[in-house]
Write a protein that holds these residues in place. Structure first.
Motif, PDB file in Angstrom:
ATOM      1  N   HIS A  99      71.367  56.344  24.823  1.00 40.98           N
ATOM      2  CA  HIS A  99      71.226  54.892  24.885  1.00 40.98           C
ATOM      3  C   HIS A  99      69.908  54.437  25.503  1.00 40.98           C
ATOM      4  CE1 HIS A  99      75.851  54.158  24.597  1.00 40.98           C
ATOM      5  NE2 HIS A  99      75.340  54.701  23.522  1.00 40.98           N
ATOM      6  N   GLY A 100      69.093  55.367  25.936  1.00 43.56           N
ATOM      7  CA  GLY A 100      67.807  55.004  26.526  1.00 43.56           C
ATOM      8  C   GLY A 100      66.652  55.232  25.569  1.00 43.56           C
ATOM      9  N   ARG A 101      65.467  54.840  26.009  1.00 44.46           N
ATOM     10  CA  ARG A 101      64.271  55.068  25.206  1.00 44.46           C
ATOM     11  C   ARG A 101      63.968  56.562  25.130  1.00 44.46           C
ATOM     12  NH1 ARG A 101      59.368  51.925  27.634  1.00 44.46           N
ATOM     13  NH2 ARG A 101      59.929  53.285  29.377  1.00 44.46           N
ATOM     14  N   VAL A 102      63.278  56.959  24.071  1.00 47.00           N
ATOM     15  CA  VAL A 102      62.869  58.355  23.943  1.00 47.00           C
ATOM     16  C   VAL A 102      62.005  58.762  25.132  1.00 47.00           C
ATOM     17  CG1 VAL A 102      61.488  59.978  22.575  1.00 47.00           C
ATOM     18  CG2 VAL A 102      63.055  58.413  21.426  1.00 47.00           C
ATOM     19  N   VAL A 103      61.113  57.884  25.549  1.00 47.50           N
ATOM     20  CA  VAL A 103      60.197  58.204  26.638  1.00 47.50           C
ATOM     21  C   VAL A 103      60.934  58.418  27.966  1.00 47.50           C
ATOM     22  CG1 VAL A 103      59.690  55.838  27.391  1.00 47.50           C
ATOM     23  CG2 VAL A 103      57.914  57.612  27.574  1.00 47.50           C
ATOM     24  N   ASP A 104      62.151  57.900  28.057  1.00 46.58           N
ATOM     25  CA  ASP A 104      62.923  58.044  29.289  1.00 46.58           C
ATOM     26  C   ASP A 104      63.963  59.160  29.222  1.00 46.58           C
ATOM     27  OD1 ASP A 104      61.639  55.873  30.562  1.00 46.58           O
ATOM     28  OD2 ASP A 104      62.937  54.445  29.512  1.00 46.58           O
ATOM     29  N   CYS A 105      64.038  59.872  28.103  1.00 46.78           N
ATOM     30  CA  CYS A 105      65.030  60.939  27.963  1.00 46.78           C
ATOM     31  C   CYS A 105      64.794  62.030  29.003  1.00 46.78           C
ATOM     32  CB  CYS A 105      64.965  61.532  26.554  1.00 46.78           C
ATOM     33  SG  CYS A 105      66.213  62.797  26.234  1.00 46.78           S
ATOM     34  N   SER A 106      65.843  62.453  29.659  1.00 49.35           N
ATOM     35  CA  SER A 106      65.708  63.490  30.675  1.00 49.35           C
ATOM     36  C   SER A 106      65.436  64.847  30.039  1.00 49.35           C
ATOM     37  CB  SER A 106      66.990  63.569  31.510  1.00 49.35           C
ATOM     38  OG  SER A 106      68.055  64.089  30.734  1.00 49.35           O
ATOM     39  N   ARG A 107      64.826  65.725  30.810  1.00 46.09           N
ATOM     40  CA  ARG A 107      64.579  67.085  30.327  1.00 46.09           C
ATOM     41  C   ARG A 107      65.890  67.781  30.007  1.00 46.09           C
ATOM     42  NH1 ARG A 107      61.184  71.117  34.064  1.00 46.09           N
ATOM     43  NH2 ARG A 107      59.546  69.652  33.467  1.00 46.09           N
ATOM     44  N   GLU A 108      66.872  67.626  30.902  1.00 42.25           N
ATOM     45  CA  GLU A 108      68.152  68.296  30.704  1.00 42.25           C
ATOM     46  C   GLU A 108      68.888  67.745  29.481  1.00 42.25           C
ATOM     47  OE1 GLU A 108      67.141  66.783  33.462  1.00 42.25           O
ATOM     48  OE2 GLU A 108      66.710  68.482  34.788  1.00 42.25           O
ATOM     49  N   TYR A 143      70.366  62.943   9.217  1.00 40.55           N
ATOM     50  CA  TYR A 143      70.445  61.491   9.072  1.00 40.55           C
ATOM     51  C   TYR A 143      69.039  60.956   8.851  1.00 40.55           C
ATOM     52  CZ  TYR A 143      71.212  56.552  10.078  1.00 40.55           C
ATOM     53  OH  TYR A 143      71.225  55.198   9.981  1.00 40.55           O
ATOM     54  N   TYR A 144      68.949  59.809   8.207  1.00 37.85           N
ATOM     55  CA  TYR A 144      67.685  59.158   7.878  1.00 37.85           C
ATOM     56  C   TYR A 144      66.788  58.959   9.107  1.00 37.85           C
ATOM     57  CZ  TYR A 144      64.668  55.474   5.881  1.00 37.85           C
ATOM     58  OH  TYR A 144      63.608  54.717   5.444  1.00 37.85           O
ATOM     59  N   GLY A 145      67.373  58.860  10.285  1.00 37.83           N
ATOM     60  CA  GLY A 145      66.602  58.709  11.516  1.00 37.83           C
ATOM     61  C   GLY A 145      65.706  59.890  11.825  1.00 37.83           C
ATOM     62  N   ALA A 146      65.871  61.001  11.096  1.00 40.60           N
ATOM     63  CA  ALA A 146      64.953  62.125  11.240  1.00 40.60           C
ATOM     64  C   ALA A 146      63.603  61.822  10.626  1.00 40.60           C
ATOM     65  CB  ALA A 146      65.539  63.366  10.574  1.00 40.60           C
ATOM     66  N   ASP A 151      66.502  51.814  14.714  1.00 42.50           N
ATOM     67  CA  ASP A 151      66.862  51.159  15.976  1.00 42.50           C
ATOM     68  C   ASP A 151      68.130  51.769  16.562  1.00 42.50           C
ATOM     69  OD1 ASP A 151      64.726  49.461  15.889  1.00 42.50           O
ATOM     70  OD2 ASP A 151      65.852  47.736  15.104  1.00 42.50           O
ATOM     71  N   HIS A 152      68.064  52.064  17.858  1.00 42.46           N
ATOM     72  CA  HIS A 152      69.191  52.546  18.653  1.00 42.46           C
ATOM     73  C   HIS A 152      69.573  53.999  18.372  1.00 42.46           C
ATOM     74  CE1 HIS A 152      69.484  48.363  19.691  1.00 42.46           C
ATOM     75  NE2 HIS A 152      69.767  48.034  18.433  1.00 42.46           N
ATOM     76  N   TYR A 153      68.895  54.663  17.434  1.00 43.40           N
ATOM     77  CA  TYR A 153      69.171  56.083  17.219  1.00 43.40           C
ATOM     78  C   TYR A 153      68.459  56.935  18.268  1.00 43.40           C
ATOM     79  CZ  TYR A 153      70.704  60.034  14.333  1.00 43.40           C
ATOM     80  OH  TYR A 153      71.324  61.178  13.868  1.00 43.40           O
ATOM     81  N   ASN A 154      67.359  56.409  18.771  1.00 37.27           N
ATOM     82  CA  ASN A 154      66.676  56.939  19.953  1.00 37.27           C
ATOM     83  C   ASN A 154      66.387  58.434  19.863  1.00 37.27           C
ATOM     84  OD1 ASN A 154      66.786  54.286  20.804  1.00 37.27           O
ATOM     85  ND2 ASN A 154      68.639  54.578  22.009  1.00 37.27           N
ATOM     86  N   ILE A 155      66.767  59.205  20.863  1.00 33.70           N
ATOM     87  CA  ILE A 155      66.350  60.605  20.948  1.00 33.70           C
ATOM     88  C   ILE A 155      66.930  61.447  19.816  1.00 33.70           C
ATOM     89  CG2 ILE A 155      68.247  61.393  22.434  1.00 33.70           C
ATOM     90  CD1 ILE A 155      64.486  62.415  22.563  1.00 33.70           C
ATOM     91  N   GLY A 196      79.267  56.367  19.164  1.00 33.02           N
ATOM     92  CA  GLY A 196      78.498  56.437  20.396  1.00 33.02           C
ATOM     93  C   GLY A 196      77.138  55.773  20.311  1.00 33.02           C
ATOM     94  N   ILE A 197      76.696  55.416  19.094  1.00 34.70           N
ATOM     95  CA  ILE A 197      75.396  54.774  18.907  1.00 34.70           C
ATOM     96  C   ILE A 197      75.523  53.287  19.207  1.00 34.70           C
ATOM     97  CG2 ILE A 197      73.574  54.249  17.230  1.00 34.70           C
ATOM     98  CD1 ILE A 197      74.463  56.783  15.717  1.00 34.70           C
ATOM     99  N   GLU A 198      74.641  52.757  20.028  1.00 38.02           N
ATOM    100  CA  GLU A 198      74.670  51.332  20.345  1.00 38.02           C
ATOM    101  C   GLU A 198      74.415  50.484  19.100  1.00 38.02           C
ATOM    102  OE1 GLU A 198      73.566  50.304  24.832  1.00 38.02           O
ATOM    103  OE2 GLU A 198      71.832  50.982  23.677  1.00 38.02           O
ATOM    104  N   HIS A 199      75.098  49.346  19.018  1.00 37.54           N
ATOM    105  CA  HIS A 199      74.926  48.391  17.910  1.00 37.54           C
ATOM    106  C   HIS A 199      75.194  49.053  16.550  1.00 37.54           C
ATOM    107  CE1 HIS A 199      73.198  45.522  20.766  1.00 37.54           C
ATOM    108  NE2 HIS A 199      72.462  46.522  21.222  1.00 37.54           N
ATOM    109  N   PHE A 200      76.163  49.969  16.519  1.00 35.96           N
ATOM    110  CA  PHE A 200      76.428  50.689  15.277  1.00 35.96           C
ATOM    111  C   PHE A 200      76.919  49.752  14.171  1.00 35.96           C
ATOM    112  CE2 PHE A 200      79.097  53.422  12.504  1.00 35.96           C
ATOM    113  CZ  PHE A 200      78.093  54.255  12.042  1.00 35.96           C
ATOM    114  N   ASP A 201      77.660  48.713  14.543  1.00 32.19           N
ATOM    115  CA  ASP A 201      78.141  47.772  13.530  1.00 32.19           C
ATOM    116  C   ASP A 201      76.975  47.103  12.813  1.00 32.19           C
ATOM    117  OD1 ASP A 201      80.751  48.342  14.061  1.00 32.19           O
ATOM    118  OD2 ASP A 201      81.105  46.603  15.341  1.00 32.19           O
ATOM    119  N   GLU A 202      75.899  46.795  13.555  1.00 31.09           N
ATOM    120  CA  GLU A 202      74.722  46.187  12.936  1.00 31.09           C
ATOM    121  C   GLU A 202      74.060  47.165  11.967  1.00 31.09           C
ATOM    122  OE1 GLU A 202      72.050  44.746  15.935  1.00 31.09           O
ATOM    123  OE2 GLU A 202      73.676  43.793  17.071  1.00 31.09           O
ATOM    124  N   LEU A 203      73.993  48.417  12.364  1.00 30.34           N
ATOM    125  CA  LEU A 203      73.392  49.440  11.511  1.00 30.34           C
ATOM    126  C   LEU A 203      74.185  49.584  10.209  1.00 30.34           C
ATOM    127  CD1 LEU A 203      72.106  52.851  12.841  1.00 30.34           C
ATOM    128  CD2 LEU A 203      73.365  52.728  10.709  1.00 30.34           C
TER     129      LEU A 203
END
Length: 252
Positions: A99-108, A143-146, A151-155, A196-203
């Motif tokens: 649910h966070g930005r890619v840039v904020d994804c933790s190493r773990e 998935y197409y997000g590859a 939006d909201h598919y993130n990491i 688990g994806i945010e705003h999935f209904d919009e997608l």
């Protein structure tokens, strides 16, 4: 189309899973199946599917536990002595990273998402290869997000991109043994994992509106394509990313 073939399906979470649609299509086409469930908590949701499909093997599998992978492939070897196809339909990212930005994804979080979603395909393929002495097919789900930022598919975008690159490398390496490796890229489907994806209904609604066919795909649509890909009719197809999305991916 699949009469006489035996296959392993990994990733059934419940009756609405993409893996369930594929497994049903495999069974309807005549294949004998092995199904897995994640743990005791997941088993009650998967067992009715295994029963409905008359699965020959029904085994626990947490892909983070190598001993369970080894035990599963031992059972397949003991029961069948071979494997004609494998469906890998699993992905995971913990919520705080998804649910966070890619840039904020933790190493773990990044390492775990890559391990479960991508490297598990490599681990399964390594164990399946000796059982595919007469060739076979390994199929995963992307998935197409590859390919594009969704939006909201993130990491999971970078993770699925790595999965698709892995498909191409495995196809090149295993091609001389007549083992084909392909990926399905379905449009959005209301599954437990997708919830688990945010705003999935919009997608979902955007996909319905933008797809040339103006509809969403079903797990039955996806299963029909999967059955074709693991059959001998697709013996010249490997390294492909096959879209099952009512044409959504062609739109700018």
């Amino acid at each position: 189309m699949l009469a006489g073939k035996v296959g392993l399906v990994v990733g059934v979470a419940n009756a609405q899973s993409i893996a369930t649609g594929c497994a049903r299509a495999f069974r309807d086409a005549g294949a004998e199946l092995a199904l897995t469930y994640l743990n005791d908590e997941a088993r009650p949701y998967v067992e009715p599917v295994a029963r409905d499909l008359d699965a020959s093997l029904f085994e626990p599998l947490d892909v983070e536990k190598d001993q369970q992978l080894d035990a599963l492939f031992r059972r397949i070897t003991e029961s069948w002595g071979r494997l004609d196809f494998l469906l890998h339909s699993i992905a995971y990212c913990r919520k705080e990273d998804l649910h966070g930005r890619v840039v904020d994804c933790s190493r773990e979080g990044f390492a775990q998402a890559m391990d479960i979603s991508v490297h598990s395909l490599i681990r399964m393929t390594r164990r399946a290869e000796p059982l595919m002495g007469n060739g076979g097919c390994i199929l995963t789900v992307s998935y197409y997000g590859a390919e594009k930022v969704v939006d909201h598919y993130n990491i999971m975008g970078p993770v699925k991109a790595a999965l698709e690159a892995t498909v191409r490398s495995l196809a090149a390496e295993l091609g001389p043994r007549q083992i084909r490796v392909n990926a399905l890229s379905p449009g959005p489907v209301r599954t437990r994992a997708a919830s688990g994806i945010e705003h999935f209904d919009e997608l979902i609604e955007e996909a319905r509106a933008r797809a040339p066919e103006r509809r969403l795909v079903t797990i039955e649509d996806i299963g029909a394509v999967a059955a074709g890909l693991v059959s001998d009719a697709a013996r010249s197809m490997t390294g492909n990313i096959t879209y099952v999305d009512a044409g959504y991916h062609i739109m700018s």
